[in-house]
Design a protein around this motif. Structure first.
Motif, PDB file in Angstrom:
ATOM      1  N   GLY A 180       0.795  -1.220   0.000  1.00  0.00           N
ATOM      2  CA  GLY A 180       0.000   0.000   0.000  1.00  0.00           C
ATOM      3  C   GLY A 180       0.829   1.273   0.000  1.00  0.00           C
ATOM      4  N   LEU A 181       2.146   1.150  -0.069  1.00  0.00           N
ATOM      5  CA  LEU A 181       3.015   2.329  -0.055  1.00  0.00           C
ATOM      6  C   LEU A 181       3.020   2.993  -1.429  1.00  0.00           C
ATOM      7  N   TYR A 182       2.811   4.297  -1.427  1.00  0.00           N
ATOM      8  CA  TYR A 182       2.751   5.090  -2.657  1.00  0.00           C
ATOM      9  C   TYR A 182       3.945   6.022  -2.703  1.00  0.00           C
ATOM     10  N   MET A 183       4.496   6.171  -3.892  1.00  0.00           N
ATOM     11  CA  MET A 183       5.613   7.099  -4.090  1.00  0.00           C
ATOM     12  C   MET A 183       5.289   7.983  -5.276  1.00  0.00           C
ATOM     13  N   ALA A 184       5.405   9.290  -5.078  1.00  0.00           N
ATOM     14  CA  ALA A 184       5.197  10.256  -6.149  1.00  0.00           C
ATOM     15  C   ALA A 184       6.562  10.724  -6.639  1.00  0.00           C
ATOM     16  N   TYR A 185       6.827  10.504  -7.907  1.00  0.00           N
ATOM     17  CA  TYR A 185       8.073  10.951  -8.520  1.00  0.00           C
ATOM     18  C   TYR A 185       7.763  12.218  -9.299  1.00  0.00           C
TER      19      TYR A 185
ATOM     20  N   ILE B 190      11.986  10.240 -14.200  1.00  0.00           N
ATOM     21  CA  ILE B 190      12.833   9.237 -14.853  1.00  0.00           C
ATOM     22  C   ILE B 190      13.104   8.081 -13.892  1.00  0.00           C
ATOM     23  N   GLU B 191      13.364   8.392 -12.623  1.00  0.00           N
ATOM     24  CA  GLU B 191      13.571   7.337 -11.622  1.00  0.00           C
ATOM     25  C   GLU B 191      12.314   6.489 -11.451  1.00  0.00           C
ATOM     26  N   GLY B 192      11.152   7.125 -11.445  1.00  0.00           N
ATOM     27  CA  GLY B 192       9.896   6.387 -11.350  1.00  0.00           C
ATOM     28  C   GLY B 192       9.683   5.481 -12.550  1.00  0.00           C
TER      29      GLY B 192
ATOM     30  N   GLY C 200      -0.573  17.936  -2.508  1.00  0.00           N
ATOM     31  CA  GLY C 200      -1.584  18.721  -3.208  1.00  0.00           C
ATOM     32  C   GLY C 200      -2.596  17.827  -3.903  1.00  0.00           C
ATOM     33  N   GLU C 201      -3.558  18.465  -4.539  1.00  0.00           N
ATOM     34  CA  GLU C 201      -4.647  17.759  -5.211  1.00  0.00           C
ATOM     35  C   GLU C 201      -4.149  16.900  -6.374  1.00  0.00           C
ATOM     36  N   TYR C 202      -3.156  17.395  -7.096  1.00  0.00           N
ATOM     37  CA  TYR C 202      -2.616  16.649  -8.245  1.00  0.00           C
ATOM     38  C   TYR C 202      -2.029  15.311  -7.796  1.00  0.00           C
ATOM     39  N   GLU C 203      -1.250  15.340  -6.720  1.00  0.00           N
ATOM     40  CA  GLU C 203      -0.667  14.119  -6.190  1.00  0.00           C
ATOM     41  C   GLU C 203      -1.751  13.192  -5.638  1.00  0.00           C
ATOM     42  N   ALA C 204      -2.742  13.751  -4.963  1.00  0.00           N
ATOM     43  CA  ALA C 204      -3.840  12.945  -4.428  1.00  0.00           C
ATOM     44  C   ALA C 204      -4.604  12.251  -5.551  1.00  0.00           C
ATOM     45  N   ASN C 205      -4.830  12.954  -6.649  1.00  0.00           N
ATOM     46  CA  ASN C 205      -5.522  12.353  -7.796  1.00  0.00           C
ATOM     47  C   ASN C 205      -4.684  11.253  -8.438  1.00  0.00           C
TER      48      ASN C 205
END
Length: 151
Positions: free
Chosen positions: A22-27, A34-36, A124-129
């Motif tokens: 369930g771990l989420y990572m935002a790149y 690029i890493e993502g 922020g909202e963008y990351e949440a979406n």
């Protein structure tokens, strides 16, 4: 142990959700994106998306300046748009439309009107979406793996 990663490309972010933990990572930003992309394309196991064949995977390969070919993936890719469309509309397995309804409509079809609650840790909202897209694709995938997706 084989990983299962749900992923979503966005214009400013590559989101990766480890389906097992369930771990989420935002790149975010070009370097991190690029890493993502490297993380998704190098995983040995399964990658999960919604419309990844047409959109997300080509964008990840573009980020890495690589050609997209079947042999370029180490993982199995399960595109839940194709899978759910096939289940819902195909008279014969494998012949369903590849452009069924969007992710939110598909999720609602299988899970009802309730939307999952978002963790509070987003910037922020963008990351949440982006997280929500990864999460919904992952939940559809888990339901499919349990053989619980019906037309």
């Amino acid at each position: 142990m084989n990983e299962v990663l749900a992923f979503d490309w966005g214009t400013e972010i590559v989101g990766v959700l480890d389906v097992k933990t369930g771990l989420y990572m935002a790149y975010r930003g070009e370097g991190e994106m690029i890493e993502g992309a490297k993380r998704v394309l190098s995983v040995e196991g399964t990658i999960v998306s919604f419309n990844g064949n047409a959109c997300d995977l080509p964008r990840l390969f573009e980020l890495l300046q690589r050609e997209q070919t079947e042999c370029a993936l180490k993982a199995t890719h399960d595109d839940m748009l194709v899978i759910t469309s096939t289940i819902r509309w195909a008279p014969d397995p494998g012949t369903g439309p590849i452009n069924g309804p969007g992710l939110c409509a598909t999720y609602t079809h299988y899970f009802g009107e309730s939307k999952p609650s978002r963790p509070c840790s987003f910037t922020g909202e963008y990351e949440a979406n982006n997280w929500l897209d990864c999460y919904m694709a992952a939940e559809l995938w888990k339901k499919w793996k349990r053989d619980e997706l019906a037309p």
